[in-house]
Motif scaffolding. Structure first.
Motif, PDB file in Angstrom:
ATOM      1  N   ARG A  93      -8.554  17.123   0.710  1.00 48.76           N
ATOM      2  CA  ARG A  93      -9.329  17.368  -0.459  1.00 48.76           C
ATOM      3  C   ARG A  93      -9.760  16.953  -0.861  1.00 48.76           C
ATOM      4  NH1 ARG A  93      -8.526  22.887   0.419  1.00 48.76           N
ATOM      5  NH2 ARG A  93      -6.814  23.631   1.568  1.00 48.76           N
ATOM      6  N   PHE A  94     -11.774  16.493  -0.922  1.00 50.83           N
ATOM      7  CA  PHE A  94     -11.948  15.073  -2.016  1.00 50.83           C
ATOM      8  C   PHE A  94     -10.692  15.387  -3.273  1.00 50.83           C
ATOM      9  CE2 PHE A  94     -13.973  13.720  -5.863  1.00 50.83           C
ATOM     10  CZ  PHE A  94     -14.262  12.418  -5.246  1.00 50.83           C
ATOM     11  N   GLU A  95     -10.523  16.459  -4.034  1.00 53.50           N
ATOM     12  CA  GLU A  95      -9.824  16.595  -5.305  1.00 53.50           C
ATOM     13  C   GLU A  95      -8.228  16.044  -5.591  1.00 53.50           C
ATOM     14  OE1 GLU A  95      -9.003  20.511  -3.873  1.00 53.50           O
ATOM     15  OE2 GLU A  95     -11.060  19.449  -3.707  1.00 53.50           O
ATOM     16  N   ASN A  96      -8.158  16.021  -4.081  1.00 54.82           N
ATOM     17  CA  ASN A  96      -6.476  15.219  -4.075  1.00 54.82           C
ATOM     18  C   ASN A  96      -6.617  13.380  -4.083  1.00 54.82           C
ATOM     19  OD1 ASN A  96      -5.254  17.893  -3.531  1.00 54.82           O
ATOM     20  ND2 ASN A  96      -5.155  17.399  -1.462  1.00 54.82           N
ATOM     21  N   VAL A  97      -7.980  13.288  -3.472  1.00 51.52           N
ATOM     22  CA  VAL A  97      -8.098  12.142  -2.949  1.00 51.52           C
ATOM     23  C   VAL A  97      -8.091  11.160  -4.425  1.00 51.52           C
ATOM     24  CG1 VAL A  97      -9.672   9.807  -2.052  1.00 51.52           C
ATOM     25  CG2 VAL A  97      -8.736  12.082  -0.622  1.00 51.52           C
ATOM     26  N   LEU A  98      -9.032  12.221  -4.945  1.00 50.31           N
ATOM     27  CA  LEU A  98      -9.121  11.453  -6.418  1.00 50.31           C
ATOM     28  C   LEU A  98      -7.756  11.846  -7.661  1.00 50.31           C
ATOM     29  CD1 LEU A  98     -11.284  10.758  -8.593  1.00 50.31           C
ATOM     30  CD2 LEU A  98     -12.281  12.739  -8.729  1.00 50.31           C
ATOM     31  N   GLU A 107      -3.754   8.747 -10.217  1.00 51.50           N
ATOM     32  CA  GLU A 107      -2.779   8.275 -10.567  1.00 51.50           C
ATOM     33  C   GLU A 107      -2.303   6.793 -10.631  1.00 51.50           C
ATOM     34  OE1 GLU A 107      -0.285  11.028  -8.110  1.00 51.50           O
ATOM     35  OE2 GLU A 107      -1.619  12.654  -9.134  1.00 51.50           O
ATOM     36  N   PHE A 108      -2.909   6.447  -9.332  1.00 49.39           N
ATOM     37  CA  PHE A 108      -2.219   5.069  -9.121  1.00 49.39           C
ATOM     38  C   PHE A 108      -2.945   4.163 -10.021  1.00 49.39           C
ATOM     39  CE2 PHE A 108      -4.432   1.119  -6.778  1.00 49.39           C
ATOM     40  CZ  PHE A 108      -3.228   1.005  -6.496  1.00 49.39           C
ATOM     41  N   PHE A 109      -3.959   4.424 -11.141  1.00 47.32           N
ATOM     42  CA  PHE A 109      -4.279   3.288 -12.143  1.00 47.32           C
ATOM     43  C   PHE A 109      -3.758   3.552 -13.142  1.00 47.32           C
ATOM     44  CE2 PHE A 109      -7.972   2.339  -9.281  1.00 47.32           C
ATOM     45  CZ  PHE A 109      -8.256   1.465  -9.932  1.00 47.32           C
ATOM     46  N   GLU A 110      -3.208   5.015 -13.486  1.00 47.60           N
ATOM     47  CA  GLU A 110      -2.668   5.643 -14.913  1.00 47.60           C
ATOM     48  C   GLU A 110      -1.187   4.662 -14.654  1.00 47.60           C
ATOM     49  OE1 GLU A 110      -1.934   9.251 -14.444  1.00 47.60           O
ATOM     50  OE2 GLU A 110      -4.449   9.680 -14.932  1.00 47.60           O
ATOM     51  N   ILE A 113       0.457  -1.365  -0.348  1.00 43.93           N
ATOM     52  CA  ILE A 113       0.072   0.438   0.105  1.00 43.93           C
ATOM     53  C   ILE A 113       1.250   1.912   0.241  1.00 43.93           C
ATOM     54  CG2 ILE A 113      -1.235   1.441   1.161  1.00 43.93           C
ATOM     55  CD1 ILE A 113      -1.975  -1.567   2.662  1.00 43.93           C
ATOM     56  N   PRO A 114       1.147   1.815  -1.171  1.00 43.80           N
ATOM     57  CA  PRO A 114       1.967   3.077  -0.657  1.00 43.80           C
ATOM     58  C   PRO A 114       1.240   4.695  -0.259  1.00 43.80           C
ATOM     59  CG  PRO A 114       1.094   2.475  -3.513  1.00 43.80           C
ATOM     60  CD  PRO A 114       1.256   1.085  -2.392  1.00 43.80           C
ATOM     61  N   ARG A 115       1.877   5.041  -0.223  1.00 44.74           N
ATOM     62  CA  ARG A 115       0.946   6.182   0.849  1.00 44.74           C
ATOM     63  C   ARG A 115       2.071   7.311   0.266  1.00 44.74           C
ATOM     64  NH1 ARG A 115      -0.814   4.004   6.528  1.00 44.74           N
ATOM     65  NH2 ARG A 115      -2.311   3.127   6.192  1.00 44.74           N
ATOM     66  N   VAL A 116       1.876   8.013  -0.776  1.00 41.40           N
ATOM     67  CA  VAL A 116       2.791   9.348  -1.227  1.00 41.40           C
ATOM     68  C   VAL A 116       2.427   9.863  -1.626  1.00 41.40           C
ATOM     69  CG1 VAL A 116       4.325   7.213  -2.076  1.00 41.40           C
ATOM     70  CG2 VAL A 116       2.530   8.089  -4.044  1.00 41.40           C
ATOM     71  N   GLY A 117       0.692   9.859  -1.486  1.00 39.83           N
ATOM     72  CA  GLY A 117       0.332  11.626  -1.445  1.00 39.83           C
ATOM     73  C   GLY A 117      -0.205  12.177  -3.054  1.00 39.83           C
ATOM     74  N   ALA A 118      -1.293  12.769  -3.777  1.00 39.86           N
ATOM     75  CA  ALA A 118      -1.608  13.084  -5.106  1.00 39.86           C
ATOM     76  C   ALA A 118      -0.051  13.696  -5.666  1.00 39.86           C
ATOM     77  CB  ALA A 118      -2.307  13.753  -4.949  1.00 39.86           C
ATOM     78  N   GLY A 119       0.144  13.525  -6.577  1.00 43.60           N
ATOM     79  CA  GLY A 119       1.277  14.318  -7.652  1.00 43.60           C
ATOM     80  C   GLY A 119       2.310  13.178  -7.547  1.00 43.60           C
ATOM     81  N   LYS A 120       2.325  13.204  -6.228  1.00 44.66           N
ATOM     82  CA  LYS A 120       4.005  12.138  -6.183  1.00 44.66           C
ATOM     83  C   LYS A 120       4.106  10.643  -6.679  1.00 44.66           C
ATOM     84  CE  LYS A 120       3.918  14.740  -2.284  1.00 44.66           C
ATOM     85  NZ  LYS A 120       4.351  15.143  -0.676  1.00 44.66           N
ATOM     86  N   PHE A 121       2.545  10.253  -7.017  1.00 48.85           N
ATOM     87  CA  PHE A 121       3.102   8.812  -7.799  1.00 48.85           C
ATOM     88  C   PHE A 121       4.086   8.124  -9.016  1.00 48.85           C
ATOM     89  CE2 PHE A 121      -0.275   7.607  -4.999  1.00 48.85           C
ATOM     90  CZ  PHE A 121      -0.542   5.473  -4.944  1.00 48.85           C
ATOM     91  N   TRP A 122       3.979   9.006  -9.904  1.00 49.47           N
ATOM     92  CA  TRP A 122       4.728   9.107 -11.011  1.00 49.47           C
ATOM     93  C   TRP A 122       5.976   9.257 -10.813  1.00 49.47           C
ATOM     94  CZ3 TRP A 122       3.928   6.657 -15.392  1.00 49.47           C
ATOM     95  CH2 TRP A 122       1.710   6.875 -15.999  1.00 49.47           C
TER      96      TRP A 122
END
Length: 97
Positions: A62-67, A72-75, A14-23
């Motif tokens: 923030r919902f937009e960050n969760v979404l 990003e996870f799926f991409e 379970i990676p927990r890196v935050g929005a904008g950091k997955f790539w």
């Protein structure tokens, strides 16, 4: 050794890196697991990687960050040819922030 038989689904990552950091992070983790030949279940926990404190001191997201993190996870998995196993979400009917 946690999974000596390399059973699919036995180990969940379970990676927990935050929005904008997955790539920036997930591809190298996926590559390492692939190189090792391990069968793991990848799960996105966008709730805990995006926690912020509101002015009142409550933890919030923030919902937009969760979404964004879920997308990003799926991409990343699609680009890497791997299987995104699931997502973790938390919900409440209460006004929490």
């Amino acid at each position: 050794f946690l999974d000596p038989k390399n059973e699919p689904g036995r180990i969940t990552l379970i990676p927990r890196v935050g929005a904008g950091k997955f790539w920036d992070h997930l591809p190298r983790h996926i590559e390492t697991i692939k190189e090792e030949g391990r069968n793991v279940l990848w799960v996105c926990d966008a709730m805990h990687g995006n926690t912020e404190s509101s002015p009142s001191g409550y933890k919030t997201r923030r919902f937009e960050n969760v979404l964004s993190e879920v997308k990003e996870f799926f991409e990343v998995h699609k680009a890497m040819g791997t299987y995104p196993g699931g997502i973790h979400l938390e919900m409440t009917g209460q006004n929490v922030t």
